[in-house]
Design a protein around this motif. Structure first.
Motif, PDB file in Angstrom:
ATOM      1  N   VAL A 259       0.858  -1.184   0.000  1.00  0.00           N
ATOM      2  CA  VAL A 259       0.000   0.000   0.000  1.00  0.00           C
ATOM      3  C   VAL A 259       0.895   1.235   0.000  1.00  0.00           C
ATOM      4  O   VAL A 259       1.724   1.410   0.898  1.00  0.00           O
ATOM      5  N   GLY A 260       0.752   2.063  -1.015  1.00  0.00           N
ATOM      6  CA  GLY A 260       1.496   3.308  -1.084  1.00  0.00           C
ATOM      7  C   GLY A 260       0.741   4.430  -0.388  1.00  0.00           C
ATOM      8  O   GLY A 260      -0.491   4.495  -0.458  1.00  0.00           O
ATOM      9  N   ILE A 261       1.473   5.305   0.277  1.00  0.00           N
ATOM     10  CA  ILE A 261       0.865   6.452   0.963  1.00  0.00           C
ATOM     11  C   ILE A 261       1.670   7.690   0.585  1.00  0.00           C
ATOM     12  O   ILE A 261       2.879   7.739   0.807  1.00  0.00           O
ATOM     13  N   THR A 262       0.980   8.678   0.022  1.00  0.00           N
ATOM     14  CA  THR A 262       1.669   9.898  -0.384  1.00  0.00           C
ATOM     15  C   THR A 262       0.711  11.066  -0.279  1.00  0.00           C
ATOM     16  O   THR A 262      -0.496  10.872  -0.087  1.00  0.00           O
ATOM     17  N   GLN A 263       1.231  12.289  -0.436  1.00  0.00           N
ATOM     18  CA  GLN A 263       0.378  13.444  -0.141  1.00  0.00           C
ATOM     19  C   GLN A 263       0.654  14.651  -1.022  1.00  0.00           C
ATOM     20  O   GLN A 263       0.506  15.774  -0.586  1.00  0.00           O
ATOM     21  N   GLY A 264       1.036  14.457  -2.260  1.00  0.00           N
ATOM     22  CA  GLY A 264       1.065  15.555  -3.212  1.00  0.00           C
ATOM     23  C   GLY A 264       2.186  16.554  -3.014  1.00  0.00           C
ATOM     24  O   GLY A 264       3.147  16.324  -2.292  1.00  0.00           O
ATOM     25  N   THR A 265       2.017  17.737  -3.686  1.00  0.00           N
ATOM     26  CA  THR A 265       3.090  18.729  -3.742  1.00  0.00           C
ATOM     27  C   THR A 265       2.736  20.062  -3.101  1.00  0.00           C
ATOM     28  O   THR A 265       3.603  20.916  -2.936  1.00  0.00           O
ATOM     29  N   LEU A 266       1.470  20.282  -2.733  1.00  0.00           N
ATOM     30  CA  LEU A 266       1.102  21.545  -2.090  1.00  0.00           C
ATOM     31  C   LEU A 266       0.661  21.338  -0.643  1.00  0.00           C
ATOM     32  O   LEU A 266       1.272  21.846   0.276  1.00  0.00           O
ATOM     33  N   ALA A 267      -0.431  20.589  -0.455  1.00  0.00           N
ATOM     34  CA  ALA A 267      -0.927  20.328   0.908  1.00  0.00           C
ATOM     35  C   ALA A 267      -0.137  19.161   1.484  1.00  0.00           C
ATOM     36  O   ALA A 267      -0.477  18.003   1.281  1.00  0.00           O
ATOM     37  N   MET A 268       0.924  19.453   2.226  1.00  0.00           N
ATOM     38  CA  MET A 268       1.875  18.403   2.600  1.00  0.00           C
ATOM     39  C   MET A 268       1.997  18.168   4.106  1.00  0.00           C
ATOM     40  O   MET A 268       2.940  17.534   4.553  1.00  0.00           O
ATOM     41  N   ASP A 269       1.061  18.660   4.904  1.00  0.00           N
ATOM     42  CA  ASP A 269       1.094  18.404   6.338  1.00  0.00           C
ATOM     43  C   ASP A 269       0.843  16.916   6.572  1.00  0.00           C
ATOM     44  O   ASP A 269      -0.269  16.432   6.335  1.00  0.00           O
ATOM     45  N   PRO A 270       1.833  16.155   7.023  1.00  0.00           N
ATOM     46  CA  PRO A 270       1.682  14.696   7.115  1.00  0.00           C
ATOM     47  C   PRO A 270       0.662  14.240   8.147  1.00  0.00           C
ATOM     48  O   PRO A 270       0.206  13.101   8.105  1.00  0.00           O
ATOM     49  N   THR A 271       0.292  15.126   9.078  1.00  0.00           N
ATOM     50  CA  THR A 271      -0.662  14.710  10.111  1.00  0.00           C
ATOM     51  C   THR A 271      -2.088  14.644   9.583  1.00  0.00           C
ATOM     52  O   THR A 271      -2.969  14.077  10.227  1.00  0.00           O
ATOM     53  N   SER A 272      -2.328  15.215   8.397  1.00  0.00           N
ATOM     54  CA  SER A 272      -3.689  15.204   7.864  1.00  0.00           C
ATOM     55  C   SER A 272      -4.042  13.885   7.207  1.00  0.00           C
ATOM     56  O   SER A 272      -5.179  13.438   7.286  1.00  0.00           O
ATOM     57  N   LEU A 273      -3.085  13.231   6.557  1.00  0.00           N
ATOM     58  CA  LEU A 273      -3.390  11.981   5.866  1.00  0.00           C
ATOM     59  C   LEU A 273      -2.363  10.882   6.138  1.00  0.00           C
ATOM     60  O   LEU A 273      -2.727   9.751   6.471  1.00  0.00           O
ATOM     61  N   ILE A 274      -1.088  11.181   6.004  1.00  0.00           N
ATOM     62  CA  ILE A 274      -0.075  10.132   6.071  1.00  0.00           C
ATOM     63  C   ILE A 274      -0.044   9.470   7.444  1.00  0.00           C
ATOM     64  O   ILE A 274      -0.062   8.229   7.552  1.00  0.00           O
ATOM     65  N   VAL A 275      -0.012  10.260   8.500  1.00  0.00           N
ATOM     66  CA  VAL A 275       0.065   9.684   9.844  1.00  0.00           C
ATOM     67  C   VAL A 275      -1.159   8.839  10.173  1.00  0.00           C
ATOM     68  O   VAL A 275      -1.023   7.687  10.616  1.00  0.00           O
ATOM     69  N   PRO A 276      -2.401   9.338   9.953  1.00  0.00           N
ATOM     70  CA  PRO A 276      -3.548   8.470  10.233  1.00  0.00           C
ATOM     71  C   PRO A 276      -3.604   7.229   9.349  1.00  0.00           C
ATOM     72  O   PRO A 276      -4.093   6.176   9.782  1.00  0.00           O
ATOM     73  N   ALA A 277      -3.096   7.322   8.118  1.00  0.00           N
ATOM     74  CA  ALA A 277      -3.080   6.143   7.251  1.00  0.00           C
ATOM     75  C   ALA A 277      -2.148   5.066   7.815  1.00  0.00           C
ATOM     76  O   ALA A 277      -2.471   3.872   7.809  1.00  0.00           O
ATOM     77  N   ILE A 278      -0.987   5.496   8.311  1.00  0.00           N
ATOM     78  CA  ILE A 278      -0.058   4.536   8.933  1.00  0.00           C
ATOM     79  C   ILE A 278      -0.710   3.927  10.174  1.00  0.00           C
ATOM     80  O   ILE A 278      -0.687   2.702  10.374  1.00  0.00           O
ATOM     81  N   GLN A 279      -1.296   4.770  11.005  1.00  0.00           N
ATOM     82  CA  GLN A 279      -1.923   4.276  12.230  1.00  0.00           C
ATOM     83  C   GLN A 279      -3.086   3.327  11.932  1.00  0.00           C
ATOM     84  O   GLN A 279      -3.341   2.390  12.694  1.00  0.00           O
ATOM     85  N   ALA A 280      -3.761   3.555  10.818  1.00  0.00           N
ATOM     86  CA  ALA A 280      -4.906   2.712  10.462  1.00  0.00           C
ATOM     87  C   ALA A 280      -4.490   1.330   9.985  1.00  0.00           C
ATOM     88  O   ALA A 280      -5.188   0.342  10.228  1.00  0.00           O
ATOM     89  N   LEU A 281      -3.333   1.236   9.307  1.00  0.00           N
ATOM     90  CA  LEU A 281      -2.997  -0.008   8.598  1.00  0.00           C
ATOM     91  C   LEU A 281      -1.743  -0.706   9.098  1.00  0.00           C
ATOM     92  O   LEU A 281      -1.480  -1.845   8.706  1.00  0.00           O
ATOM     93  N   ALA A 282      -0.962  -0.062   9.942  1.00  0.00           N
ATOM     94  CA  ALA A 282       0.318  -0.648  10.351  1.00  0.00           C
ATOM     95  C   ALA A 282       0.157  -1.927  11.157  1.00  0.00           C
ATOM     96  O   ALA A 282       1.086  -2.735  11.227  1.00  0.00           O
ATOM     97  N   ASP A 283      -1.006  -2.126  11.773  1.00  0.00           N
ATOM     98  CA  ASP A 283      -1.182  -3.344  12.577  1.00  0.00           C
ATOM     99  C   ASP A 283      -1.680  -4.517  11.750  1.00  0.00           C
ATOM    100  O   ASP A 283      -1.963  -5.589  12.291  1.00  0.00           O
ATOM    101  N   ASN A 284      -1.779  -4.346  10.430  1.00  0.00           N
ATOM    102  CA  ASN A 284      -2.187  -5.448   9.547  1.00  0.00           C
ATOM    103  C   ASN A 284      -0.924  -6.105   8.992  1.00  0.00           C
ATOM    104  O   ASN A 284      -0.260  -5.561   8.117  1.00  0.00           O
ATOM    105  N   PRO A 285      -0.580  -7.304   9.470  1.00  0.00           N
ATOM    106  CA  PRO A 285       0.680  -7.941   9.054  1.00  0.00           C
ATOM    107  C   PRO A 285       0.684  -8.385   7.590  1.00  0.00           C
ATOM    108  O   PRO A 285       1.742  -8.707   7.049  1.00  0.00           O
ATOM    109  N   GLU A 286      -0.493  -8.387   6.947  1.00  0.00           N
ATOM    110  CA  GLU A 286      -0.556  -8.801   5.544  1.00  0.00           C
ATOM    111  C   GLU A 286      -0.124  -7.682   4.592  1.00  0.00           C
ATOM    112  O   GLU A 286       0.069  -7.930   3.403  1.00  0.00           O
ATOM    113  N   LEU A 287       0.006  -6.470   5.134  1.00  0.00           N
ATOM    114  CA  LEU A 287       0.319  -5.317   4.286  1.00  0.00           C
ATOM    115  C   LEU A 287       1.735  -4.814   4.521  1.00  0.00           C
ATOM    116  O   LEU A 287       2.243  -4.853   5.637  1.00  0.00           O
ATOM    117  N   LEU A 288       2.345  -4.320   3.457  1.00  0.00           N
ATOM    118  CA  LEU A 288       3.587  -3.552   3.553  1.00  0.00           C
ATOM    119  C   LEU A 288       3.244  -2.123   3.144  1.00  0.00           C
ATOM    120  O   LEU A 288       2.743  -1.890   2.034  1.00  0.00           O
TER     121      LEU A 288
END
Length: 431
Positions: A259-288
């Motif tokens: 699963v790729g996680i990225t956030q574009g070139t203008l709105a780049m505050d990682p707490t809006s999308l990247i951090v919650p995405a990691i927190q949502a999926l990091a406990d799934n051992p089937e995903l990288l």
């Protein structure tokens, strides 16, 4: 032939123009690219000649300071001096470069004025954001909506288009442009022009997507409808050596569900999308999870070292995207079209600028889920990811779109269209 390019300052606008510039140079054409100073390296790598904006840079400076593009906010006062500035910078280039055509990506008011003054043979436009049209079923700009299936809603939508065309534009947009046109010695714009006449060239508009991603809508004016072409994603060819890839790259190549996680070139505050995405999926051992962000050090410090998360500040998309089962993004137009060209389904979480409209297109096409927020919760992301990964329909829709996008020719087709435009102009001038 000699082609003058002008792109708006954001990197998301420079990237597709970069692909066109690279291809035009490869074909042996003489290319000058006018853009902001911070895009110089992108210009130079194509082989085009770089010219920094000057008058336009002054107009753009407040937008750059606010991290905005100024395209879809409805603040027409941002155009008060832009037409004059565009004409000034174009003339500065044209004194030493007799261009056969001018290609601009957005805000083509200066190009139109220069054409009407007889100072350029023709101009074309390049669509690097969603295409906004005023035809019957086309959704309103920045609505985040798809075409309605309700007759009543379609009628209401059509009336809103007519109100913009005959009331709002003549009252608020046209006067701002007309004041500058008169200063240039031009007549006022015709009363009641539809949206497309302000946005797209009547001679050639090149849209960097596909008909299905634009709701299969066509522009309202006959000229724009006849001369609009979809070419798919515009992607610069980049030579990548093994030492540019992260040490863990083999993990991504060999893992069955990345699963790729990225956030574009203008709105780049990682707490809006990247951090919650990691927190949502990091406990799934089937995903990288592969997080691509210039803020990767900050993100890692915030979430810690997790066994199934890999961080990288930059990675070539042509290598990154083919490894993915899913991409989570805030929905930049270029990223979306590239992901779909690699048949990757998407979770979109962006509401600023044109992102909500891009997400609506993905959702309508069945190739992903629009979370309709800039700040999704971990539950929203987890539920959407589980739904997409468990339902082959999303992958199949993404694959259909990918096939459509990949058949359209990209920068090669865009260059052919520009060549045809110039040849047609030369043919007309001989009679």
């Amino acid at each position: 032939m000699k082609i003058l390019l002008h792109s708006h300052f954001p990197a998301g606008h420079a990237y597709p123009m970069q692909a066109v510039a690279q291809e035009l140079v490869r074909r042996g054409h003489d290319v000058v690219w006018l853009t902001s100073a911070d895009n110089e390296a992108r210009v130079r790598m194509t082989g085009a000649a770089f010219v920094a904006t000057e008058a336009i840079a002054v107009v753009d400076a407040p937008l750059m300071a606010e991290n905005e593009t100024g395209l879809l906010d409805g603040v027409h006062s941002r155009l008060v001096s832009r037409v004059i500035a565009q004409v000034s910078d174009y003339r500065r280039v044209l004194r030493d470069f007799a261009a056969d055509a001018l290609l601009v990506d957005v805000l083509p008011h200066g190009a139109r004025a220069l054409y009407e003054l007889g100072e350029i043979p023709v101009y074309a436009t390049l669509g690097v954001i969603p295409m906004y049209m005023s035809s019957w079923g086309a959704p309103q700009a920045v609505s985040g909506k798809a075409p309605s299936s309700s007759t009543l809603s379609l009628i209401w939508n059509h009336l809103r288009h007519l109100f913009r065309q005959w009331v709002l534009f003549p009252l608020f947009l046209q006067p701002v442009i007309n004041n500058q046109r008169r200063a240039l010695g031009l007549a006022n714009l015709p009363y009641g022009e539809p949206m497309e006449s302000f946005t797209y060239s009547p001679f050639l508009h090149i849209q960097a997507s596909s008909p299905s991603l634009e709701f299969r809508q066509r522009p309202k004016p006959t000229q724009q409808r006849r001369h609009t072409y979809h070419v798919g994603p515009l992607v610069t060819s980049v030579i990548t050596t093994p030492n540019q890839l992260p040490a863990w790259w083999g993990d991504a190549v060999n893992h069955p569900k990345v699963v790729g996680i990225t956030q574009g070139t203008l709105a780049m505050d990682p707490t809006s999308l990247i951090v919650p995405a990691i927190q949502a999926l990091a406990d799934n051992p089937e995903l990288l999870l592969v997080v691509a962000s210039p803020h990767s050090d900050e993100i890692r410090a915030r979430v810690g070292d997790l066994p199934n998360v890999r961080f990288v500040k930059w990675i070539p998309y042509h290598l990154f995207l083919p490894q993915l089962s899913l991409l989570i993004t805030n929905g930049g137009y270029g990223s979306i079209t590239q992901a779909l060209s690699h048949k990757v389904p998407l979770i979109c979480a962006g509401q600023t600028e044109d992102k909500k409209d891009t997400a609506a297109r993905v959702n309508w096409a069945g190739a992903g889920i629009d979370l309709k927020t800039d700040n999704p919760s971990t539950n929203q992301i987890r539920n959407a990811a589980e739904k997409i990964l468990a339902d082959d329909g999303y992958k199949e829709s993404a694959a259909r779109l990918g096939d459509e996008l990949n058949k359209l020719g990209g920068q090669g087709r865009a260059s052919e269209l520009l060549e045809q435009l110039v040849r047609a102009g030369h043919a007309r001038s001989t009679f």
